[in-house]
Scaffold this motif. Structure first.
Motif, short mmCIF file in Angstrom:
data_model
loop_
_atom_site.label_atom_id
_atom_site.label_comp_id
_atom_site.label_asym_id
_atom_site.label_seq_id
_atom_site.Cartn_x
_atom_site.Cartn_y
_atom_site.Cartn_z
N ALA A 87 0.83 -1.20 0.00
CA ALA A 87 0.00 0.00 0.00
C ALA A 87 0.87 1.26 0.00
CB ALA A 87 -0.93 -0.01 1.21
N TYR A 88 1.96 1.21 0.73
CA TYR A 88 2.87 2.36 0.78
C TYR A 88 3.52 2.59 -0.57
CZ TYR A 88 5.78 5.73 3.26
OH TYR A 88 6.38 6.89 3.70
N LEU A 92 0.99 4.18 -2.89
CA LEU A 92 0.83 5.61 -2.58
C LEU A 92 1.97 6.42 -3.17
CD1 LEU A 92 -0.61 7.92 -1.12
CD2 LEU A 92 0.69 7.31 0.95
N CYS A 93 3.19 5.94 -3.02
CA CYS A 93 4.36 6.64 -3.57
C CYS A 93 4.27 6.74 -5.08
CB CYS A 93 5.64 5.92 -3.16
SG CYS A 93 6.07 6.07 -1.41
N LEU A 100 1.54 6.72 -6.90
CA LEU A 100 0.48 7.67 -7.22
C LEU A 100 0.98 9.10 -7.13
CD1 LEU A 100 -2.48 8.30 -7.84
CD2 LEU A 100 -2.94 8.16 -5.37
N LEU A 101 1.76 9.39 -6.09
CA LEU A 101 2.32 10.74 -5.93
C LEU A 101 3.26 11.09 -7.08
CD1 LEU A 101 3.04 10.73 -2.08
CD2 LEU A 101 1.25 12.01 -3.28
#
Length: 269
Positions: A110-111, A114-115, A117-118
């Motif tokens: 998940a982390y 997220l990275c 996506l950023l």
């Protein structure tokens, strides 16, 4: 008197043990740095420079052009040797990283998502800006061109994107350059890792004779920053490898889909 003598012997033994442990630590650190220097030499001198010169000479003075099988096999062999060098030297670190990564697999994944996506949220407007000012990403254009040549080259590109780049580039730019310089300060570690990583991906612009396109390296800075941040936070090279794999995997998927989307748009038109 006997007790004092025993205490003196014990103290001497402890000092000898501490000296041996310190010596072992120094030797371990020295051997580690020696191994890291070996990987850096293999990558920058052997892989990026000498392999490129060898392929250029072969293409210029033999019938083996880029589209031929001998050229492809030689290029592929050079990449495999570089990968094997890293896997052999870093096998213990990679094995330990895999074990720690799977202790919390869903949280770590998940982390990474997220990275990634950023990175895309920053890169999409950045890429549009580069396009508006007339800057071409020569690295991506070269990869697209190679990918469309043959099935064999498609296999090589997939291998480079999903295996070679995550393992070798993360070991070089995060596991060695960032990790070593991080001991001297965060700023120099981030700057060196990000700039060198981006410059390597901008080599195609230099070789193409269009230095202005070097501005395209800007699109690699957000990814490089996230790779450094992820490695620093998780203290696990597998974390940055995972992000690199995901980012490249999406790019490979888009390369497969783009021709089909173009065909569909032409039919619709």
């Amino acid at each position: 008197g006997g007790r004092a003598l025993t205490d003196a012997k014990t103290g001497k033994t402890d000092r000898c043990r501490e000296w041996i442990e310190r010596k072992d630590l120094i030797m371990k650190l020295w051997n580690s740095w020696k191994e890291d220097r070996g990987i850096l030499l293999w990558y920058f001198l052997g892989y990026l420079l000498l392999l490129s010169i060898l392929l250029a000479l072969i293409s210029s003075f033999t019938p083996w052009k880029m589209e031929t099988l001998p050229y492809l096999l030689l290029y592929f062999l050079g990449n495999v040797l570089m990968l094997c060098k890293v896997l052999l030297v870093k096998r213990e670190e990679l094995s330990d990283g895999i074990g720690r990564a799977f202790r919390r697999p869903f949280r770590n994944f998940a982390y990474i998502l997220l990275c990634n996506l950023l990175v895309y949220l920053i890169n999409v407007p950045l890429a549009l800006l580069m396009q508006k000012i007339g800057v071409t990403n020569q690295n991506q254009m070269e990869i697209f061109g190679i990918f469309g040549q043959s099935r064999a080259w498609q296999f090589v590109v997939i291998f480079l994107a999903l295996i070679f780049a995550p393992v070798v580039e993360e070991t070089v730019f995060r596991g060695i350059i960032f990790a070593r310089l991080r001991q001297r300060g965060r700023l120099i570690a981030y700057a060196a890792s990000m700039i060198l990583f981006s410059l390597v991906h901008g080599l195609a612009a230099i070789l193409s004779g269009k230095p202005r396109d070097m501005l395209a390296i800007m699109v690699y800075l957000p990814l490089s920053f996230m790779l450094c941040r992820l490695y620093e936070k998780k203290r696990n090279i597998l974390a940055s490898m995972g992000l690199h794999f995901l980012n490249n995997g999406i790019a490979v998927l888009l390369m497969y889909l783009m021709p089909e989307l173009v065909k569909l748009s032409q039919k619709a038109g």
